[in-house]
Design a protein around this motif. Structure first.
Motif, PDB file in Angstrom:
ATOM      1  N   CYS A  34      53.096  47.963  16.308  1.00 20.18           N
ATOM      2  CA  CYS A  34      52.104  46.963  15.993  1.00 20.18           C
ATOM      3  C   CYS A  34      52.040  46.457  14.685  1.00 20.18           C
ATOM      4  O   CYS A  34      51.828  45.129  14.553  1.00 20.18           O
ATOM      5  N   SER A  35      52.970  46.791  13.781  1.00 11.56           N
ATOM      6  CA  SER A  35      53.230  46.331  12.426  1.00 11.56           C
ATOM      7  C   SER A  35      54.238  45.247  12.349  1.00 11.56           C
ATOM      8  O   SER A  35      54.170  44.343  11.369  1.00 11.56           O
ATOM      9  N   LEU A  36      55.220  45.346  12.968  1.00 15.40           N
ATOM     10  CA  LEU A  36      56.538  44.315  12.853  1.00 15.40           C
ATOM     11  C   LEU A  36      55.792  42.775  13.300  1.00 15.40           C
ATOM     12  O   LEU A  36      56.456  42.017  12.550  1.00 15.40           O
ATOM     13  N   PRO A  37      55.192  42.805  14.147  1.00 12.12           N
ATOM     14  CA  PRO A  37      54.664  41.225  14.497  1.00 12.12           C
ATOM     15  C   PRO A  37      53.616  40.860  13.304  1.00 12.12           C
ATOM     16  O   PRO A  37      53.442  39.529  13.345  1.00 12.12           O
ATOM     17  N   LEU A  38      53.046  41.628  12.700  1.00 11.75           N
ATOM     18  CA  LEU A  38      52.122  41.128  11.673  1.00 11.75           C
ATOM     19  C   LEU A  38      52.737  40.799  10.339  1.00 11.75           C
ATOM     20  O   LEU A  38      52.540  41.334   9.103  1.00 11.75           O
ATOM     21  N   ALA A  39      53.607  39.850  10.532  1.00 10.85           N
ATOM     22  CA  ALA A  39      54.266  39.009   9.377  1.00 10.85           C
ATOM     23  C   ALA A  39      53.580  38.054   8.818  1.00 10.85           C
ATOM     24  O   ALA A  39      52.119  37.934   9.224  1.00 10.85           O
ATOM     25  N   LEU A  41      51.842  34.500   7.894  1.00 16.92           N
ATOM     26  CA  LEU A  41      51.142  33.508   8.741  1.00 16.92           C
ATOM     27  C   LEU A  41      52.023  32.469   9.264  1.00 16.92           C
ATOM     28  O   LEU A  41      52.342  32.195  10.289  1.00 16.92           O
ATOM     29  N   LYS A  42      53.147  32.313   8.257  1.00 17.29           N
ATOM     30  CA  LYS A  42      54.202  31.252   8.707  1.00 17.29           C
ATOM     31  C   LYS A  42      55.084  31.649   9.982  1.00 17.29           C
ATOM     32  O   LYS A  42      55.337  30.930  10.755  1.00 17.29           O
ATOM     33  N   VAL A  43      55.336  32.830   9.772  1.00 12.64           N
ATOM     34  CA  VAL A  43      56.125  33.330  10.858  1.00 12.64           C
ATOM     35  C   VAL A  43      55.335  33.880  12.009  1.00 12.64           C
ATOM     36  O   VAL A  43      55.905  33.536  13.132  1.00 12.64           O
ATOM     37  N   MET A  44      53.990  34.288  11.893  1.00 11.40           N
ATOM     38  CA  MET A  44      53.363  34.457  13.125  1.00 11.40           C
ATOM     39  C   MET A  44      53.035  32.973  13.877  1.00 11.40           C
ATOM     40  O   MET A  44      53.094  33.081  15.026  1.00 11.40           O
ATOM     41  N   LEU A  45      52.888  31.783  13.230  1.00  7.31           N
ATOM     42  CA  LEU A  45      52.746  30.652  13.939  1.00  7.31           C
ATOM     43  C   LEU A  45      54.123  30.262  14.673  1.00  7.31           C
ATOM     44  O   LEU A  45      53.907  29.663  15.574  1.00  7.31           O
ATOM     45  N   THR A  46      55.147  30.578  14.107  1.00  7.32           N
ATOM     46  CA  THR A  46      56.423  30.309  14.674  1.00  7.32           C
ATOM     47  C   THR A  46      56.730  31.233  16.087  1.00  7.32           C
ATOM     48  O   THR A  46      57.146  30.707  17.066  1.00  7.32           O
ATOM     49  N   GLN A  47      56.164  32.682  15.841  1.00  5.79           N
ATOM     50  CA  GLN A  47      56.317  33.361  16.949  1.00  5.79           C
ATOM     51  C   GLN A  47      55.330  32.909  18.231  1.00  5.79           C
ATOM     52  O   GLN A  47      55.732  33.340  19.408  1.00  5.79           O
ATOM     53  N   GLY A  48      54.182  32.375  17.795  1.00  2.00           N
ATOM     54  CA  GLY A  48      53.347  32.273  18.865  1.00  2.00           C
ATOM     55  C   GLY A  48      52.701  33.502  19.626  1.00  2.00           C
ATOM     56  O   GLY A  48      52.492  34.436  19.004  1.00  2.00           O
ATOM     57  N   VAL A  49      52.654  33.511  20.889  1.00  2.00           N
ATOM     58  CA  VAL A  49      51.782  34.466  21.598  1.00  2.00           C
ATOM     59  C   VAL A  49      52.640  35.430  21.982  1.00  2.00           C
ATOM     60  O   VAL A  49      52.225  36.553  22.498  1.00  2.00           O
ATOM     61  N   ALA A  50      54.054  35.511  21.375  1.00  2.00           N
ATOM     62  CA  ALA A  50      54.691  36.635  21.603  1.00  2.00           C
ATOM     63  C   ALA A  50      54.822  37.867  21.016  1.00  2.00           C
ATOM     64  O   ALA A  50      54.955  39.047  21.324  1.00  2.00           O
ATOM     65  N   GLY A  51      53.625  37.753  19.797  1.00  2.00           N
ATOM     66  CA  GLY A  51      53.298  38.902  19.311  1.00  2.00           C
ATOM     67  C   GLY A  51      52.272  39.714  19.882  1.00  2.00           C
ATOM     68  O   GLY A  51      51.734  40.802  19.546  1.00  2.00           O
ATOM     69  N   PRO A  53      51.480  40.905  22.700  1.00  2.00           N
ATOM     70  CA  PRO A  53      51.787  42.127  23.810  1.00  2.00           C
ATOM     71  C   PRO A  53      52.092  43.277  22.700  1.00  2.00           C
ATOM     72  O   PRO A  53      51.885  44.331  22.663  1.00  2.00           O
ATOM     73  N   SER A  54      52.992  42.919  21.656  1.00  2.00           N
ATOM     74  CA  SER A  54      53.257  43.968  20.511  1.00  2.00           C
ATOM     75  C   SER A  54      52.128  44.700  19.843  1.00  2.00           C
ATOM     76  O   SER A  54      51.999  45.823  19.970  1.00  2.00           O
ATOM     77  N   VAL A  55      51.027  43.790  19.571  1.00  2.00           N
ATOM     78  CA  VAL A  55      49.945  44.342  18.991  1.00  2.00           C
ATOM     79  C   VAL A  55      49.019  45.063  19.848  1.00  2.00           C
ATOM     80  O   VAL A  55      48.663  46.349  19.477  1.00  2.00           O
ATOM     81  N   LEU A  56      48.972  44.726  20.969  1.00  2.00           N
ATOM     82  CA  LEU A  56      48.158  45.442  22.052  1.00  2.00           C
ATOM     83  C   LEU A  56      48.837  46.795  22.380  1.00  2.00           C
ATOM     84  O   LEU A  56      48.344  47.595  22.800  1.00  2.00           O
ATOM     85  N   MET A  57      50.295  46.653  22.475  1.00  2.00           N
ATOM     86  CA  MET A  57      51.001  48.156  22.841  1.00  2.00           C
ATOM     87  C   MET A  57      51.056  48.967  21.869  1.00  2.00           C
ATOM     88  O   MET A  57      50.579  50.283  22.079  1.00  2.00           O
ATOM     89  N   GLY A  58      50.868  48.624  20.635  1.00  2.00           N
ATOM     90  CA  GLY A  58      50.758  49.333  19.360  1.00  2.00           C
ATOM     91  C   GLY A  58      49.336  49.859  19.289  1.00  2.00           C
ATOM     92  O   GLY A  58      49.488  51.375  19.106  1.00  2.00           O
ATOM     93  N   LEU A  59      48.477  49.274  19.521  1.00  5.59           N
ATOM     94  CA  LEU A  59      46.986  49.890  19.529  1.00  5.59           C
ATOM     95  C   LEU A  59      46.777  50.734  20.430  1.00  5.59           C
ATOM     96  O   LEU A  59      46.080  51.690  20.262  1.00  5.59           O
ATOM     97  N   VAL A  60      47.223  50.440  22.018  1.00 13.39           N
ATOM     98  CA  VAL A  60      47.244  51.420  22.980  1.00 13.39           C
ATOM     99  C   VAL A  60      47.818  52.703  22.736  1.00 13.39           C
ATOM    100  O   VAL A  60      47.171  53.941  22.749  1.00 13.39           O
ATOM    101  N   MET A  61      49.001  52.787  22.040  1.00 12.73           N
ATOM    102  CA  MET A  61      49.664  53.995  21.768  1.00 12.73           C
ATOM    103  C   MET A  61      49.051  54.646  20.718  1.00 12.73           C
ATOM    104  O   MET A  61      48.902  55.880  20.687  1.00 12.73           O
ATOM    105  N   ILE A  62      48.480  54.126  19.733  1.00 12.38           N
ATOM    106  CA  ILE A  62      47.605  54.321  18.542  1.00 12.38           C
ATOM    107  C   ILE A  62      46.429  55.373  19.177  1.00 12.38           C
ATOM    108  O   ILE A  62      46.041  56.495  18.953  1.00 12.38           O
ATOM    109  N   VAL A  87      58.781  52.341  26.518  1.00 10.32           N
ATOM    110  CA  VAL A  87      59.930  51.680  27.425  1.00 10.32           C
ATOM    111  C   VAL A  87      59.603  50.212  27.500  1.00 10.32           C
ATOM    112  O   VAL A  87      60.457  49.652  27.461  1.00 10.32           O
ATOM    113  N   ALA A  88      58.424  49.936  28.012  1.00 10.18           N
ATOM    114  CA  ALA A  88      58.001  48.392  28.213  1.00 10.18           C
ATOM    115  C   ALA A  88      57.948  47.848  26.806  1.00 10.18           C
ATOM    116  O   ALA A  88      58.330  46.327  26.787  1.00 10.18           O
ATOM    117  N   ALA A  89      57.978  48.542  25.700  1.00  3.71           N
ATOM    118  CA  ALA A  89      57.872  47.822  24.459  1.00  3.71           C
ATOM    119  C   ALA A  89      59.314  47.595  24.038  1.00  3.71           C
ATOM    120  O   ALA A  89      59.677  46.681  23.098  1.00  3.71           O
TER     121      ALA A  89
END
Length: 140
Positions: A34-39, A41-51, A53-62, A87-89
């Motif tokens: 969950c923490s890796l895509p939370l870069a 803001l400039k990096v997050m805007l470049t990354q777009g919606v790809a982050g 699933p990472s945040v959602l999968m991390g929260l579900v695992m927590i 494995v999906a992550a």
């Protein structure tokens, strides 16, 4: 006797009654993924919606890691789902947190699934009762 012994013993008893280390590994894996895509803001805007699933999968695992701490009877389901999300992550989230999150998630899921409750306290032995002959006097 030190004063911290009693709370420590209580925590130890609580920890042994549930898949603590599996839940701990799942919480760490979820936090890492969950923490890796939370870069910044400039990096997050470049990354777009790809982050997302990472945040959602991390929260579900927590949530799954915490659920086995407070509801250990869900250990099998939580273990399998944690392993599947890990494995999906690997595919959906920066190689699963650069493999660290995936490996921790698989370890945590396996520990949760494999955990079994310890034996209950032994029941007191029944008191020996004398064998009396049948009141009717019948022979077996």
């Amino acid at each position: 006797m030190p004063s911290d012994l009693r709370p420590r013993a209580r925590f130890r008893r609580w920890r042994r009654g549930r898949p603590f280390w599996g839940g701990f590994a799942a919480v760490l894996a979820g936090a890492w993924i969950c923490s890796l895509p939370l870069a910044p803001l400039k990096v997050m805007l470049t990354q777009g919606v790809a982050g997302i699933p990472s945040v959602l999968m991390g929260l579900v695992m927590i949530v799954l890691g915490l659920s086995v701490w407070f509801a250990p009877h869900y250990r099998s389901l939580a273990g399998v789902v944690t392993t599947l999300i890990s494995v999906a992550a690997l595919v959906l989230s920066n190689l699963g947190g650069f493999l660290i999150g995936t490996l921790l998630g698989i370890l945590g899921g396996g520990l949760m699934f494999a955990w079994q409750p310890g034996p209950a306290a032994p029941a007191p032995a029944p008191s020996p009762t004398p064998q009396h002959p049948s009141p009717q006097g019948a022979q077996p």
